[in-house]
Scaffold this motif. Structure first.
Motif, PDB file in Angstrom:
ATOM      1  N   THR A  18     -34.760  67.879  34.740  1.00 52.09           N
ATOM      2  CA  THR A  18     -34.657  66.795  35.719  1.00 52.09           C
ATOM      3  C   THR A  18     -34.622  65.403  35.101  1.00 52.09           C
ATOM      4  O   THR A  18     -33.764  64.587  35.439  1.00 52.09           O
ATOM      5  CB  THR A  18     -35.851  66.859  36.704  1.00 52.09           C
ATOM      6  OG1 THR A  18     -35.857  68.129  37.350  1.00 52.09           O
ATOM      7  CG2 THR A  18     -35.759  65.759  37.751  1.00 52.09           C
ATOM      8  N   PHE A  19     -35.545  65.125  34.178  1.00 51.77           N
ATOM      9  CA  PHE A  19     -35.688  63.743  33.745  1.00 51.77           C
ATOM     10  C   PHE A  19     -36.276  63.681  32.349  1.00 51.77           C
ATOM     11  O   PHE A  19     -37.300  64.307  32.082  1.00 51.77           O
ATOM     12  CB  PHE A  19     -36.613  62.987  34.716  1.00 51.77           C
ATOM     13  CG  PHE A  19     -36.339  61.510  34.778  1.00 51.77           C
ATOM     14  CD1 PHE A  19     -35.398  61.011  35.666  1.00 51.77           C
ATOM     15  CD2 PHE A  19     -37.003  60.626  33.923  1.00 51.77           C
ATOM     16  CE1 PHE A  19     -35.126  59.645  35.723  1.00 51.77           C
ATOM     17  CE2 PHE A  19     -36.734  59.253  33.973  1.00 51.77           C
ATOM     18  CZ  PHE A  19     -35.796  58.765  34.878  1.00 51.77           C
TER      19      PHE A  19
ATOM     20  N   TYR B 288     -40.833  59.564  34.558  1.00 49.97           N
ATOM     21  CA  TYR B 288     -40.131  59.704  35.839  1.00 49.97           C
ATOM     22  C   TYR B 288     -40.251  58.429  36.669  1.00 49.97           C
ATOM     23  O   TYR B 288     -41.324  57.884  36.828  1.00 49.97           O
ATOM     24  CB  TYR B 288     -40.708  60.877  36.622  1.00 49.97           C
ATOM     25  CG  TYR B 288     -39.964  61.154  37.925  1.00 49.97           C
ATOM     26  CD1 TYR B 288     -38.700  61.737  37.895  1.00 49.97           C
ATOM     27  CD2 TYR B 288     -40.524  60.807  39.150  1.00 49.97           C
ATOM     28  CE1 TYR B 288     -38.012  61.979  39.077  1.00 49.97           C
ATOM     29  CE2 TYR B 288     -39.836  61.053  40.336  1.00 49.97           C
ATOM     30  CZ  TYR B 288     -38.581  61.644  40.294  1.00 49.97           C
ATOM     31  OH  TYR B 288     -37.901  61.881  41.467  1.00 49.97           O
TER      32      TYR B 288
ATOM     33  N   ARG C  81     -31.738  60.658  33.805  1.00 50.62           N
ATOM     34  CA  ARG C  81     -31.741  61.628  34.891  1.00 50.62           C
ATOM     35  C   ARG C  81     -30.817  62.795  34.558  1.00 50.62           C
ATOM     36  O   ARG C  81     -29.679  62.578  34.112  1.00 50.62           O
ATOM     37  CB  ARG C  81     -31.239  60.923  36.156  1.00 50.62           C
ATOM     38  CG  ARG C  81     -30.945  61.825  37.329  1.00 50.62           C
ATOM     39  CD  ARG C  81     -32.163  62.034  38.193  1.00 50.62           C
ATOM     40  NE  ARG C  81     -32.153  63.348  38.802  1.00 50.62           N
ATOM     41  CZ  ARG C  81     -33.100  63.781  39.612  1.00 50.62           C
ATOM     42  NH1 ARG C  81     -34.134  63.006  39.906  1.00 50.62           N
ATOM     43  NH2 ARG C  81     -33.045  65.000  40.114  1.00 50.62           N
TER      44      ARG C  81
ATOM     45  N   SER D 262     -25.269  65.598  36.656  1.00 52.58           N
ATOM     46  CA  SER D 262     -25.689  64.245  36.313  1.00 52.58           C
ATOM     47  C   SER D 262     -24.476  63.537  35.730  1.00 52.58           C
ATOM     48  O   SER D 262     -23.740  64.084  34.912  1.00 52.58           O
ATOM     49  CB  SER D 262     -26.857  64.271  35.338  1.00 52.58           C
ATOM     50  OG  SER D 262     -26.536  65.027  34.205  1.00 52.58           O
TER      51      SER D 262
ATOM     52  N   ASP E 215     -26.262  57.853  37.595  1.00 55.30           N
ATOM     53  CA  ASP E 215     -27.183  57.057  36.779  1.00 55.30           C
ATOM     54  C   ASP E 215     -27.164  55.593  37.171  1.00 55.30           C
ATOM     55  O   ASP E 215     -28.201  54.959  37.333  1.00 55.30           O
ATOM     56  CB  ASP E 215     -26.747  57.137  35.301  1.00 55.30           C
ATOM     57  CG  ASP E 215     -27.458  58.265  34.587  1.00 55.30           C
ATOM     58  OD1 ASP E 215     -28.367  58.877  35.195  1.00 55.30           O
ATOM     59  OD2 ASP E 215     -27.096  58.534  33.426  1.00 55.30           O
TER      60      ASP E 215
END
Lengths: 276, 333, 333, 276
Positions: free
Chosen positions: A119-120, A124, A130, B118, B123
């Motif tokens: 996810t990250f 976060y 991301r 992504s 972003d």
């Protein structure tokens, strides 16, 4: 079975996972890509009676290979000759019921307790990058009896604690941590496979258990930001065979999609394997 | 053999996420159904333009089924972008390129994340504060929709506990009043609008889907407004001939859009394969910074999706896609 | 648009029933599946006698699908009576004569009541303390089975609240942590054994059901042991030809019994109509005091259900039942 | 439409319910028998665009009439030419979602607040008589927007409080009682129909609103153990028509199953209707 003489890092990982596939067991392969190719490779070569599902609820297909580019779910060739067609909820629910023996996943980052981050990277909500999120991996990691994780052997991927738990491993590593979080009893991470190494858990902490012939334990540990436990005897894995690679290249990853950015190339120089 | 019910008067909430979630209101949903869903067999066939104009509002919570590459409702998807809908909150399960397209097009500002590709556009929107993401997973999202489709406020689930996503979601960990064990519950999701591409539908909305899927039926039953696009419009007599093949009943459906090749450039399984060129093009656009150019080439210049198919794709390619789909068995009723 | 999660640490239990219920144990069910359910494609074809002998134990919680008059698993049902199974706890949803037959035959001592035909045999058993009834309703029973089929400990429901049955059940009324409104939850039901009659199955248990039903798929997924009886055994190639037609996947199934006319005297829709004479006979038996005589005529004298069909019903009547079923469309894959 | 000259009590009730059927609305008819026949009669004569489901999840069938004896669900003639086939759970869930406008039920006993008993006469668990239980009626009465109850006009059937609430009416009759019990907001009993009378609620208490021409209000009240409210003006219901009875007798209740034990016979003596 003939030892192959030239193959990529990622091909190594897929072949290792393929050899873990057991007859008569059920596999939930995450997304398309390496998990699905690994399971198919294992089923075709070693365990014809292994069965698999994917996130679209297909049960035990005999796919028409190769897939069209990226079309590994909700596509006619991928779900061909299945025993049943379902949905994401039917897949998830069958896993909730305990019908899925193994989940096969890939990921961005894994920690000492087998927790998975997709996810990250970074703190976060703050600066950082991301990524796509857990997808089906959360349910696979929660509900399949055992999970097999495929990832690259890179320092930044093996960390003490993941920045974000997208899919659960053994959480904080204490006994019963998963059960206290509402997850089904007796489940959890089982193996991590990289192009260089295989890991198990002892019992809830990542442990290096095997390596490929062309890297040393120290080289592997150098590519772990947080050092895993190391088994007393680290086994040596067999390199890919020609049969595995032939199948992988001609029927499965025919366009090299998963092996494109697949790390180094390994070749046999007549005496030993060397990394390019 | 039997278990006496516990006499406890309370259920402990052991942990709960702090994420915002689309409001849970099963009684409100019921009232909406009563007032707005047409239980009469009256035609609801219309163009994608009319369907989007009437049934997709700025600020809506929107779910679409499958994705841009696999039986996606792309004709309606394009129309949403063309009409410049704003501030949509998207159920981002099993998506690839879709989220980036909607975000970069300026249509979506909130995503419930199961999975999305992504991409630079995502972003950028995150960093500029134009986008908020709430964290779930694919199955948790489809189970939330299933809860909505059952008219319930929440559903227990066996995954999601222990994740960081949980803490940024609407989930709660409670002590199960039947076993005493911890169990996660997640809020039901009743989207404002669902967009679903199907193989066949009649003019009333009775719809047939062949092959596998994600949460088509659940989304149709859970959503206030439902737009169906269909490869084929079939006669109601044909529906009545084989009622076991009906996936979605008419009374859940608000608009039926006739949309042959409506999943282009993706596949509609059993009907046509994907256009690999088209698939790579949208992938490259999303993974690079090519979304505006992609939309300027494939979406914005055209009045309708059909115009795009005719002028930009061409019959020869469509015929090839149809021919390329060699598997037919199982994709008919 | 968004709702902040409440920060309450507790969920109120506003009211709860005092009835005993089959134990809720989703993790135990999972372990059972892991240890006993065969995920390999190995044949599980056997006779009704073997299936009942191996998979129905005294004291089991048993659910069967549909009922004695409508696609009932009557071949297996007869065998249960013939083998003199004892102390069964029955999911009594959508039953007519079935409960009275099982109770008077001495097989069942507990009923979760949705609906059953009230009959002298049932009355007598109740008065003599040989039978205990727990109160639910048809849909509450099938939703309990659905909860079991999802691997969950409980499910919220929108009916049952306010009834007297609620007070004599395993239900609880809680304060919904998402809306604050009262909502009923009911305990999941994972029967020990399910008996289901289907149109077609392969030797591994992949099963197809055509037409409407009650909770066939849910019962198969919710139950530890699953016995399928099938009108036709079809080749697995036929199953693979149309995977969309599979209702129940093999891995949920423990026994497949080939059982043409297995729903006699009831109907198996699309295959044969009911035998009205046979239907009236069992009705009269149940509504009077005729169950022992009925069993002595139709069940006990025969080694197998097939023997009964051959000797007691006869081919001419079976042919007539088949001919009497004029509707075929929709009852094939 | 021609006023009929001879019909049974139960035929009267079914014809009255049939006239309540509205076009474009959905009906959940409980079990087979009178509720289903009433809805079909209404649909065929007055409201062709009314749609119905039954407990087996069939949606909007065009049944092949007459049914085989007792075969009103999970039978090919009953589910013929439906728009969709479902299950008991799909029927229940569509009702939970608010898709069912009307539920049509019959029962053993009803009380002043429309609560329904089909489980037990007498003190539960003690002496008394056991009946079949709610079946689908609990969910119908809970989740359909309005419920129409069909029963006989007998003293013992109209009571102050039912011995056992199998299916919910307005419970204790206080505002919000259903909602406090977890039932969907805004739902509840709407009409009770007997061979002699029709009742509504004012607002949550049973009220006699109409009678058939051949019985008086007093006669009706005499057949209520607990007296309902009485509307200021009690309307007079139209007797069955020949058209209704013809359809009922030739296509629906052809074997007289529901009219067998259907109370008295009413005939036209040239000047008025009289009960035999």
């Amino acid at each position: 079975m003939t030892r192959a003489e030239a193959f990529s890092d990622r091909e190594v990982a897929m072949c290792q996972v393929a050899r873990l596939v057991e007859d008569g067991r059920t596999y939930w392969a995450a997304g398309g890509g390496t998990p699905l190719y690994s399971v198919l490779l294992g089923k075709k070569l070693y365990a014809p009676e292994a069965q698999y599902i994917t996130e679209d609820g297909v049960i035990a297909p005999e796919p028409m290979l190769p897939f069209e580019p990226m079309m590994t779910m909700v596509a006619s060739r991928a779900v061909y000759r299945a025993l049943a067609w379902g949905t994401m909820n039917s897949a998830g629910i069958h896993a909730q019921l305990g019908y899925m023996d193994y989940g096969v996943l890939n990921t961005l980052q894994v920690d000492q307790h087998g927790n998975i981050n997709s996810t990250f990277l970074g703190e976060y909500g703050g600066a950082g990058r991301r990524f796509g999120g857990p997808g089906g991996a959360d349910t696979i990691a929660a509900c399949c009896w055992r999970t097999i994780l495929i990832t690259d052997q890179e320092r930044r991927k093996f960390v003490r604690e993941v920045d974000f738990i997208s899919s659960p491993g053994f959480l904080d590593g204490t006994p019963g941590a998963r059960e206290r979080a509402g997850l089904p009893e007796g489940t959890g991470p089982w193996r991590v496979v990289t192009p260089w190494a295989m890991y198990d858990y002892a019992p809830r902490r990542l442990r290096l258990m095997a390596r490929v012939p062309w890297v040393t334990v120290d080289e592997i540990l150098a590519e772990c930001e947080w050092k895993p436990l190391v088994a007393d005897e680290v086994q040596v894995l067999e390199p890919p065979t020609e049969e595995e690679l032939h199948l992988l290249r001609t029927e499965l990853d025919v366009r090299g999609q998963t092996t494109d950015a697949a790390g180094s190339w390994i070749t046999w120089d007549g005496e030993k394997y060397i990394r390019a | 053999m039997t278990l006496s019910p516990s006499s406890s008067r309370q259920i402990e909430i052991l942990r709960q996420g702090s994420g915002a979630y689309h409001p849970v209101d099963p009684d409100g949903f019921r009232h909406y159904v009563r007032e707005h869903k047409n239980r009469a067999l009256q035609p609801r066939l219309m163009t994608a333009r009319e369907a989007v104009d009437r049934f997709v509002a700025d600020g809506d919570y929107l779910t679409y089924e499958c994705n841009y590459l696999m039986r996606g409702p792309n004709a309606v998807f394009h129309e949403i972008i063309r009409q410049g809908k704003k501030d949509l909150w998207i159920a981002g399960k099993f998506t690839y390129v879709d989220v980036a397209l909607l975000v970069d097009a300026g249509c979506a500002s909130k995503i419930d994340c199961g999975f999305f590709l992504s991409a630079p556009a995502v972003d950028r929107a995150l960093k500029e504060g134009r986008l908020q993401v709430y964290e779930y997973s694919n199955v948790i999202m489809t189970l939330r929709i299933q809860a909505g489709a059952m008219g319930l406020p929440f559903l227990p689930v066996r995954s999601f506990g222990g994740t960081t996503g949980f803490d940024h979601s609407g989930a709660k960990l409670i002590s199960d009043p039947y076993t005493g064990d911890p169990i996660t519950i997640v809020p039901a999701l009743n989207p404002d609008v669902a967009v679903i591409h199907v193989h066949q539908a009649d003019i009333y909305g009775n719809a047939r889907i062949f092959g596998t899927g994600i949460s088509d039926v659940e989304a149709a039953m859970a959503s206030r407004k439902v737009i169906i696009s269909a490869e084929e419009i079939v006669d109601t007599e044909e529906i009545r001939r084989n009622p076991g093949a009906t996936s979605i009943p008419y009374y859940a459906v608000d608009a039926v859009v006739s949309s042959p090749f409506g999943s282009y450039p993706g596949t509609c399984p059993g009907y046509y394969g994907s256009d690999p060129e088209g698939v790579f093009e949208v992938f490259r656009a999303v993974m690079g910074n090519g979304v505006p150019a992609y939309l300027d080439k494939w979406v914005r210049p055209f009045e309708t999706f059909e115009d795009m198919l005719e002028q930009q794709v061409g019959q020869a390619k469509l015929d090839a896609m149809r021919a390329n789909e060699v598997v037919k068995e199982g994709y008919s009723a």
